[in-house]
Design a protein around this motif. Structure first.
Motif, PDB file in Angstrom:
ATOM      1  N   GLY A  15      -3.639 -55.661  88.512  1.00  0.00           N
ATOM      2  CA  GLY A  15      -3.914 -56.584  89.698  1.00  0.00           C
ATOM      3  C   GLY A  15      -3.728 -57.910  89.869  1.00  0.00           C
ATOM      4  N   GLN A  16      -3.497 -58.742  88.647  1.00  0.00           N
ATOM      5  CA  GLN A  16      -3.370 -59.913  88.621  1.00  0.00           C
ATOM      6  C   GLN A  16      -1.547 -60.189  89.163  1.00  0.00           C
ATOM      7  OE1 GLN A  16      -4.304 -60.904  84.275  1.00  0.00           O
ATOM      8  NE2 GLN A  16      -5.937 -62.373  84.999  1.00  0.00           N
ATOM      9  N   ALA A  17      -0.981 -59.126  89.229  1.00  0.00           N
ATOM     10  CA  ALA A  17       0.207 -59.341  89.504  1.00  0.00           C
ATOM     11  C   ALA A  17       0.507 -59.334  91.090  1.00  0.00           C
ATOM     12  CB  ALA A  17       1.102 -58.503  88.924  1.00  0.00           C
ATOM     13  N   ILE A  18      -0.430 -58.848  91.755  1.00  0.00           N
ATOM     14  CA  ILE A  18      -0.372 -58.685  93.268  1.00  0.00           C
ATOM     15  C   ILE A  18       0.031 -60.091  93.756  1.00  0.00           C
ATOM     16  CG2 ILE A  18      -2.011 -58.222  95.610  1.00  0.00           C
ATOM     17  CD1 ILE A  18      -3.781 -56.556  93.471  1.00  0.00           C
ATOM     18  N   GLY A  19       1.150 -59.728  94.704  1.00  0.00           N
ATOM     19  CA  GLY A  19       1.754 -60.960  95.295  1.00  0.00           C
ATOM     20  C   GLY A  19       2.488 -61.740  94.844  1.00  0.00           C
ATOM     21  N   ARG A  20       2.675 -61.477  93.187  1.00  0.00           N
ATOM     22  CA  ARG A  20       3.310 -62.513  92.451  1.00  0.00           C
ATOM     23  C   ARG A  20       4.847 -61.937  92.173  1.00  0.00           C
ATOM     24  NH1 ARG A  20      -0.070 -66.512  92.361  1.00  0.00           N
ATOM     25  NH2 ARG A  20      -2.138 -65.980  90.842  1.00  0.00           N
TER      26      ARG A  20
ATOM     27  N   MET B 272      -7.422 -58.112  77.751  1.00  0.00           N
ATOM     28  CA  MET B 272      -6.737 -57.089  77.975  1.00  0.00           C
ATOM     29  C   MET B 272      -6.222 -56.293  76.660  1.00  0.00           C
ATOM     30  SD  MET B 272      -5.717 -56.382  81.118  1.00  0.00           S
ATOM     31  CE  MET B 272      -4.538 -55.263  80.910  1.00  0.00           C
TER      32      MET B 272
ATOM     33  N   VAL C  82       5.844 -64.023  80.050  1.00  0.00           N
ATOM     34  CA  VAL C  82       4.475 -63.198  79.598  1.00  0.00           C
ATOM     35  C   VAL C  82       4.616 -62.018  78.957  1.00  0.00           C
ATOM     36  CG1 VAL C  82       3.541 -64.780  81.476  1.00  0.00           C
ATOM     37  CG2 VAL C  82       3.952 -62.067  81.821  1.00  0.00           C
TER      38      VAL C  82
ATOM     39  N   LEU D 251      -0.688 -58.006  78.691  1.00  0.00           N
ATOM     40  CA  LEU D 251      -1.761 -58.812  78.723  1.00  0.00           C
ATOM     41  C   LEU D 251      -2.088 -59.260  80.039  1.00  0.00           C
ATOM     42  CD1 LEU D 251      -1.362 -61.025  75.513  1.00  0.00           C
ATOM     43  CD2 LEU D 251      -2.649 -58.699  75.728  1.00  0.00           C
ATOM     44  N   VAL D 252      -1.005 -58.816  81.121  1.00  0.00           N
ATOM     45  CA  VAL D 252      -1.723 -58.937  82.528  1.00  0.00           C
ATOM     46  C   VAL D 252      -2.128 -57.862  82.973  1.00  0.00           C
ATOM     47  CG1 VAL D 252      -0.465 -59.742  84.555  1.00  0.00           C
ATOM     48  CG2 VAL D 252       0.476 -60.662  82.463  1.00  0.00           C
ATOM     49  N   ALA D 253      -3.316 -57.935  83.542  1.00  0.00           N
ATOM     50  CA  ALA D 253      -3.860 -56.843  84.383  1.00  0.00           C
ATOM     51  C   ALA D 253      -2.918 -56.564  85.729  1.00  0.00           C
ATOM     52  CB  ALA D 253      -5.117 -57.366  85.015  1.00  0.00           C
TER      53      ALA D 253
ATOM     54  N   PHE E 215     -11.753 -54.026  90.606  1.00  0.00           N
ATOM     55  CA  PHE E 215     -10.882 -55.331  90.421  1.00  0.00           C
ATOM     56  C   PHE E 215     -11.409 -56.407  91.205  1.00  0.00           C
ATOM     57  CE2 PHE E 215      -7.033 -57.957  89.882  1.00  0.00           C
ATOM     58  CZ  PHE E 215      -6.951 -58.031  88.675  1.00  0.00           C
TER      59      PHE E 215
ATOM     60  N   ARG F 128      -0.326 -68.260  79.340  1.00  0.00           N
ATOM     61  CA  ARG F 128      -1.222 -67.403  79.869  1.00  0.00           C
ATOM     62  C   ARG F 128      -2.784 -67.882  79.225  1.00  0.00           C
ATOM     63  NH1 ARG F 128      -1.055 -64.804  84.358  1.00  0.00           N
ATOM     64  NH2 ARG F 128      -2.272 -63.092  83.650  1.00  0.00           N
TER      65      ARG F 128
ATOM     66  N   LEU G 149       6.725 -63.879  84.694  1.00  0.00           N
ATOM     67  CA  LEU G 149       5.693 -63.606  85.816  1.00  0.00           C
ATOM     68  C   LEU G 149       5.712 -65.169  86.751  1.00  0.00           C
ATOM     69  CD1 LEU G 149       3.300 -62.103  87.443  1.00  0.00           C
ATOM     70  CD2 LEU G 149       1.754 -62.985  85.695  1.00  0.00           C
TER      71      LEU G 149
ATOM     72  N   GLN H 220       4.687 -66.872  74.824  1.00  0.00           N
ATOM     73  CA  GLN H 220       4.300 -66.071  76.005  1.00  0.00           C
ATOM     74  C   GLN H 220       2.704 -66.003  76.050  1.00  0.00           C
ATOM     75  OE1 GLN H 220       6.445 -65.161  73.335  1.00  0.00           O
ATOM     76  NE2 GLN H 220       7.795 -63.470  74.097  1.00  0.00           N
TER      77      GLN H 220
ATOM     78  N   ASP I  52     -11.037 -61.338  88.193  1.00  0.00           N
ATOM     79  CA  ASP I  52      -9.925 -62.134  87.882  1.00  0.00           C
ATOM     80  C   ASP I  52      -9.988 -63.520  88.184  1.00  0.00           C
ATOM     81  OD1 ASP I  52      -7.227 -63.008  87.428  1.00  0.00           O
ATOM     82  OD2 ASP I  52      -6.595 -61.899  89.382  1.00  0.00           O
TER      83      ASP I  52
ATOM     84  N   GLU J 164      -5.212 -50.803  84.050  1.00  0.00           N
ATOM     85  CA  GLU J 164      -4.077 -50.816  83.804  1.00  0.00           C
ATOM     86  C   GLU J 164      -3.438 -52.282  83.666  1.00  0.00           C
ATOM     87  OE1 GLU J 164      -1.708 -48.570  86.360  1.00  0.00           O
ATOM     88  OE2 GLU J 164      -3.123 -46.679  86.329  1.00  0.00           O
ATOM     89  N   SER J 165      -2.428 -52.331  82.737  1.00  0.00           N
ATOM     90  CA  SER J 165      -1.669 -53.554  82.472  1.00  0.00           C
ATOM     91  C   SER J 165      -0.581 -53.477  83.506  1.00  0.00           C
ATOM     92  CB  SER J 165      -1.313 -53.654  81.072  1.00  0.00           C
ATOM     93  OG  SER J 165      -0.296 -52.643  80.705  1.00  0.00           O
TER      94      SER J 165
ATOM     95  N   GLN K  80     -11.340 -60.132  92.950  1.00  0.00           N
ATOM     96  CA  GLN K  80     -10.310 -61.357  93.024  1.00  0.00           C
ATOM     97  C   GLN K  80     -10.684 -62.582  93.904  1.00  0.00           C
ATOM     98  OE1 GLN K  80      -6.401 -59.434  93.692  1.00  0.00           O
ATOM     99  NE2 GLN K  80      -5.537 -60.373  91.579  1.00  0.00           N
TER     100      GLN K  80
ATOM    101  N   GLY L 215      -5.977 -62.956  80.119  1.00  0.00           N
ATOM    102  CA  GLY L 215      -6.061 -61.819  79.591  1.00  0.00           C
ATOM    103  C   GLY L 215      -5.750 -61.799  78.228  1.00  0.00           C
TER     104      GLY L 215
ATOM    105  N   ARG M  31      -6.580 -66.616  90.557  1.00  0.00           N
ATOM    106  CA  ARG M  31      -6.450 -67.273  91.935  1.00  0.00           C
ATOM    107  C   ARG M  31      -7.266 -68.284  92.332  1.00  0.00           C
ATOM    108  NH1 ARG M  31      -2.732 -63.150  93.847  1.00  0.00           N
ATOM    109  NH2 ARG M  31      -2.478 -61.730  92.037  1.00  0.00           N
TER     110      ARG M  31
END
Lengths: 760, 156, 287
Positions: free
Chosen positions: B65-70, C32, B57, B61-63, C3, C102, B52, C98, C47, B21-22, C5, C28, C50
């Motif tokens: 999971g890539q947003a975790i903690g962001r 994506m 962004v 195009l951001v997964a 996923f 990224r 982000l 954008q 990913d 998911e995005s 990380q 991505g 990080r």
């Protein structure tokens, strides 16, 4: 009681630049588009589509798909309870393909599941056994005797003949050309989406983005085998339309899944599916010939227009009508012979898009007009002015133009606009290729091109074109509130604003609520053909007038005087001198005054089947464009540096919104001239994405100067003239003409690609 | 998969997120924030533009999971309570909104531009907004809106 | 789908070795799209955003820039325009703002599309790709040897791209990209040029005109031999033209939905002619 106090004039009336009532919601992200809808307990619907342009379906096995955990339904043609057919003009398109698929992307099966990914994976497990059949993909072959039949009965959708004047005319100057127009996509940004909610009465409520709720309802009812009372449609937020939402998309599919699962079903196409999920603008192959006197005065015109309708009829017949009846442009031509054809092929279905048949033809007649100008040695502006229609002239179908036809003036105005400054090479962003850094000025030549058009407004050829409006006036918490209810689709053009402005004007109240469009009120007709301000505007005006009459009669009784001289303004009943006679709050109390009016414009008529003669249209709208381009002639890259226009809008009910329509429409025409094409090879769409279907960006669009003329049409409400389509028709040919001037090549196809400009 | 991220200043958590998911789907379908729009889902249209960690962004195009903690800021987070941000105000006033599907993304992109370049030239505006497609307006009134917002911000 | 990380380079390599079915994702901007368009369903996403090491750049001994694979284009433009002008020019043409905040050069190399905008300037500059695996450590591959086919590269299943090593420009560089609109477009053809006056050499890179990005070695040698490096007299137009023709001859383009083979060849000749003219003028001005 006498008073000298005068009522405050209501702001936001017609002619004012009233702001959109939905503007705040749209800039904060709160406006609910169809794809934003959400319901507790809802499931997602997806569509399985044919990978083949033509194939027989031998068998469909859904067992594996049904077994996927989370899947709640898998449906095929056998599950369509009513008639498995829909279509705008002819119900020739299956809801789900039964035995044959006729284009790549035709819906074959549906899946509902708890997550879109579950539904996609399940759809991938539906086994469809196809017998691939040869596909007819060249429209020029469609009418050959040995061509395979797309539908029983042959591949001709419509042939329109227009004949007028001398059947065998001759002229001292003759010019001719062949022209081709590629397939354009509406490319509305909001993908096809809807939410179907099963109802307790066994029916279904469908919230969907569309252009015409009632024509959708008719088709959904047919497919579901249900009466209209059980299929209720409400307009969800529409993210642009441009013709691409006239045909059904998710409508029946979502309802079928909702009725089967007993749960709300959301469907929302991705961009790739969207390219397969709606009709496109017809590609055209055209041959044109003009005969003229030595001074350029037209003697005759001949045109042969072939439109590829793709696999199903959609609105092809009406598009052929426009291309045939209007396809020689806004010129006085004594003798005319036009043959316009729409044919079936196994290409993607084509139908409505802004400009509707006139867009394709305009590229041909305007290119040929420039040829004629060159042949007789006059300027492009002069040749058009010399031949341009005037009020009182007859069209190619013999119809008298009974309101303004200011072709010469429109051209004069665009020609008189200041030209942009010369090429400035210090900033790459101003050059063809921009930051691609392809030129620092080398090879760049400037070109200027002109084009004019006229377009019919409203539905033509005898169609019963009407709209319905329900208007209610009441006092809420001491304030008069008018409520306007229609089924007219707001698709971004600003009809909701115009409806408010009309109600404010007619009822003299500040607060006007436009309630969501749905099918609990009568049809408003389609949001297309540049018709809604005219037709639904006319209906709202008429309904307001009926309400006003009722209120003023009540006032006359209360005041013990005649109705004559009374008016509504600033929530008050005022006298002839503007003096306040009564407040609406006192007059109405808790009562509401409500009227519903079905309103029609003047009737139009079918044309003679042999000659195409007749009063086919209710109104014509005219526009002219001047394009200025810088072309890197060595690389074929184009930077449009100005795209200026003049257009007669009859009367601008909302001048800012009119300019917005004209600029947006111009951009779409420019896109077709330079970059927009659905590339179809052997029946397969090669570029179903925004990576390869290119829309103009803000760096592609030039400043656009707009001059709005207001020659009121005495036959139309407030004198309005349709606005939306003409700019899309005349902009593209002006851009193409400018590129031809810059590079010196004939360029007989659009979109013009770099290799056409360079000749490589 | 569980995704916890800060959206418009509030920590939000979603469970059972499919790893494919995005961020766009997460925001729209799981967190009830449909302001970022789903027009192309390939980064070509900019209608899903969000911040982000302070950078604009394409949320598609951001997964997720890539947003975790962001830190994510969406168009819903730009207004100050009931009062619109000057960029939002300008879009309404300049007539830059028609169908409006591109609007949330453009508002965020313009907001970012004006934060970095308070008085942008026209070519700067065009380059900065080139990733935001609009099909309705032809962009003229969008340029008007950005110029108007710049003037407003300069005088505040 | 899982996923994964990792938070360090070491961990990333370990996971890469364990999970050959994992698809690395950084910005991505390619991955994506493939997921959203249902073109790819890898067993896992790996990913890399990080992994702090990937987001750094530094200058090595010998003046090469070691650009971490995760440095986005926006930073290449903002921070490396002086050292790596060709790459920065190319970065400016990538997608939209954008996308540029990224998308990364490492990701571009990972996708290895013939249309990748970063590739021609890396070829022209003579860059090396640094790849690594947990089992075998680090190796450096000249970018000219890195691409092996359409969207294929030399990476082994257990390898990741760590960085790209790009010599700091010793002379003028140019990057030119043809697309059918004026922004946000995938190249129909692209050309990068680097003049190396220090060693009297020429570097080239061609994009979107062969199964892989490639150099035009014959054109490079020809031009290097003909240029008046010593006196830096004006470039004869015939020389620029002859160089352009040789660059075009090095291409092996195809017809596709974005353009024709003939046009791609033609446009490369024009781009190369113009690029060498601009670069030589820059060099003369610098003198």
């Amino acid at each position: 009681m006498t008073t000298t106090q005068t009522g405050a004039r209501t702001a936001g009336r017609i002619g004012d630049n009233a702001q959109r009532p939905d503007g705040t919601l749209k800039v904060t992200g709160e406006f609910a588009y169809a794809s934003d809808l959400w319901h507790d307990d809802m499931v997602w619907g997806v569509t399985l589509r044919s990978p083949h342009p033509h194939a027989r379906i031998r068998r469909i096995d859904v067992a594996e798909a049904l077994a996927v955990p989370g899947v709640s339904a898998v449906l095929t043609a056998d599950d369509v309870p009513g008639e498995n057919a829909y279509g705008l003009e002819h119900a020739d398109q299956p809801v789900l393909a039964a035995d044959v698929v006729r284009y790549e992307g035709e819906p074959v099966a549906l899946v509902a599941a708890d997550h879109p990914e579950t539904a996609r994976r399940a759809a991938a497990r539906i086994r469809v056994d196809y017998e691939v059949l040869p596909a007819l993909t060249d429209p020029r072959r469609a009418l050959d005797d040995d061509a395979p039949e797309v539908h029983p009965g042959g591949n001709l959708v419509r042939h329109l003949r227009v004949r007028r004047g001398d059947p065998a005319p001759t002229a001292p100057v003759v010019v001719s050309l062949d022209f081709e127009v590629g397939m354009q996509d509406q490319a509305f940004l909001g993908p096809e989406s809807g939410l179907a909610v099963p109802a307790e009465d066994g029916g279904v409520d469908l919230y969907v983005a569309t252009q015409w709720l009632h024509v959708d309802q008719r088709q959904v009812c047919l497919a579901l085998g249900m009466p209209p009372g059980k299929v209720r449609l409400t307009l969800a937020g529409v993210g642009g339309a441009f013709g691409g939402r006239e045909d059904l998309s998710v409508h029946v599919h979502a309802c079928l899944l909702a009725l089967r699962t007993g749960r709300p079903v959301k469907m929302s196409y991705g961009r790739e599916e969207s390219f397969h999920g709606h009709v496109h603008r017809h590609p055209a192959t055209m041959t044109y010939e003009f005969g003229a006197e030595r001074d350029g005065t037209l003697v005759y015109a001949r045109a042969d227009v072939l439109l590829d309708g793709g696999a199903y009829a959609s609105s092809t017949a009406a598009v052929v009508g426009n291309a045939g009846l209007l396809g020689l442009g806004p010129y006085r031509i004594p003798s005319v012979a036009v043959d316009a054809y729409g044919v079936f092929t196994h290409n993607p279905p084509c139908g409505a898009m802004r400009g509707f048949g006139c867009v394709q033809a305009a590229f041909a007649h305007e290119a040929l007009m420039d040829e004629l100008a060159a042949a007789v040695g006059v300027s492009p502006v002069e040749i058009r002015q010399r031949n341009g229609m005037r009020e009182g002239d007859r069209t190619t179908t013999g119809q008298v133009i009974d309101s303004a036809a200011p072709v010469a003036e429109l051209l004069e105005r665009v020609a008189a606009m200041p030209l942009p400054p010369p090429l400035e090479t210090s900033d790459l962003r101003n050059l063809p290729g921009a930051v691609g850094n392809t030129t620092h000025g080398e090879g760049v030549r400037r070109g200027v091109g002109y084009a004019v058009t006229y377009k019919n407004v409203g539905f033509s050829e005898g169609f019963d074109d009407y709209s319905t409006a329900r208007v209610r006036l009441q006092v809420v918490a001491g304030e008069a509130v008018a409520t306007v209810h229609t089924a007219a689709a707001e698709v971004g053009q600003g009809l909701v604003t115009v409806q408010q402005q009309i109600a404010r004007t007619e009822l003299g109240v500040e607060r006007v609520v436009v309630v969501p469009a749905d099918t609990t009120v009568g049809s408003a007709g389609s949001t297309s053909a540049s018709r809604q301000t005219y037709v639904t505007g006319g209906a709202v005006k008429a309904a307001c007038e009926a309400v006003r009459t009722a209120v003023l009669q009540r006032a006359a009784v209360a005041l013990g005087g005649p109705v004559a001289g009374l008016a509504l303004d600033g929530d008050k009943v005022v006298g002839a001198g503007g003096e306040v006679l009564a407040g609406l709050a006192d007059l109405l109390g808790d009562d509401a005054v409500e009227e519903t009016v079905e309103w029609r414009h003047r009737p139009t008529h079918a044309v003679d089947p042999e000659t195409g003669q007749g009063d086919a249209h209710v109104q014509f709208a005219f526009s002219a464009h001047r394009a200025v381009v810088d072309v890197d002639v060595e690389l074929g890259l184009v930077k449009v540096v100005a795209l200026d226009t003049a257009q007669d809008v009859g009367r601008a009910l909302n001048p800012d919104a009119v300019v917005g329509q004209i600029q947006g429409g111009s951009a779409q025409g420019m896109g077709l001239a330079l970059m927009e094409e659905v590339v179809v090879a052997d029946g397969h769409v090669r570029n179903p994405s925004f990576t390869d279907y290119l829309l103009p960006t803000i760096l592609d669009m030039p400043p656009m100067r707009v001059e709005v003329l207001e020659y009121a049409d005495p036959h139309a409400p407030y004198g309005v003239r349709g606005v939306g389509e003409p700019p899309t028709i005349s902009s593209g040919p002006a851009v193409a003409a400018a590129v031809r001037v810059a590079c010196g090549r004939p360029l007989r196809r659009v979109p013009i690609r770099p290799e056409h400009v360079t000749g490589t | 998969m569980r995704v916890t991220t800060t959206v418009n200043g509030t920590e939000r958590t979603a469970d059972d997120v499919w790893p494919g998911e995005s961020l766009l789907y997460l925001l729209r379908e799981r967190l009830g924030l449909p302001g970022a729009k789903n027009a192309c889902e390939q980064g070509e249209c900019g209608s899903c533009t969000v911040y982000l960690d302070g950078e604009p962004v394409c949320a598609c195009l951001v997964a997720a999971g890539q947003a975790i903690g962001r830190e994510v800021t969406t168009v819903e987070g730009l207004a100050d309570g009931q009062s619109l941000h000057p960029v939002q105000e300008a879009f309404v006033e300049a007539g830059a909104v028609q169908c409006g599907f591109c609007t949330p993304g453009l508002v965020v992109a313009a907001h970012d531009l004006l934060a970095r370049v308070p008085e942008p030239s026209d070519p700067e505006i065009r380059e900065a907004l080139a990733g935001n497609l609009c099909r309705c307006t032809g962009y003229e009134k969008i340029l008007d809106a950005v110029r108007l917002a710049a003037r407003r911000q300069a005088t505040r | 789908m899982d996923f994964l990380q990792p938070s360090s380079w070491h961990e990333a390599l370990a996971i890469r070795a364990e999970r050959p079915d994992a698809l690395p994702i950084a910005g991505g901007t390619d991955v994506m799209v493939e997921l959203n368009f249902d073109r790819r369903r890898p067993g896992a996403l790996l990913d890399l955003t990080r992994v702090g090491e990937l987001r750094e750049w530094s200058v090595e001994d010998g003046g090469r820039v070691r650009l971490g694979a995760g440095v986005p284009y926006a930073r290449v433009i903002g921070e490396l325009g002086d050292r790596l002008p060709g790459l920065a020019m190319a970065a400016r043409t990538v997608g939209s703002p954008q996308i540029r905040v990224r998308g990364t050069v490492g990701g571009n190399l990972g996708s290895a599309s013939p249309a990748g905008d970063a590739h021609p300037p890396l070829l022209a500059a003579g860059a090396e790709v640094e790849v690594a695996s947990a089992a075998r450590g680090t190796r450096r591959v000249p970018v000219a040897d890195y691409f092996t086919g359409v969207k294929r590269n030399v990476l082994e299943p257990d390898e990741l791209i760590a960085a790209v090593l790009v010599p700091t420009a010793a002379g003028p560089q140019q990057f030119c990209k043809v697309g059918t609109r004026n922004a946000m477009v995938i190249s129909v053809s692209a050309f990068a040029l680097a003049l190396h006056p220090d060693r009297q050499a020429v570097g080239t890179g061609i994009g979107s005109a062969a199964p892989t990005p490639r150099c035009a070695p014959e054109a490079e040698e020809f031009l290097a031999g003909e240029l008046d490096w010593a006196a830096r007299r004006p470039l004869p137009e015939g020389l620029a033209r002859a160089f352009g023709e040789r660059v075009a001859a090095a291409a092996a383009p195809i017809d596709d939905v974005r353009g024709t083979a003939a046009y791609r060849r033609h446009s490369l000749a024009v781009l190369a002619r113009r690029a060498v003219t601009w670069a030589w003028d820059d060099l003369r001005r610098a003198a």
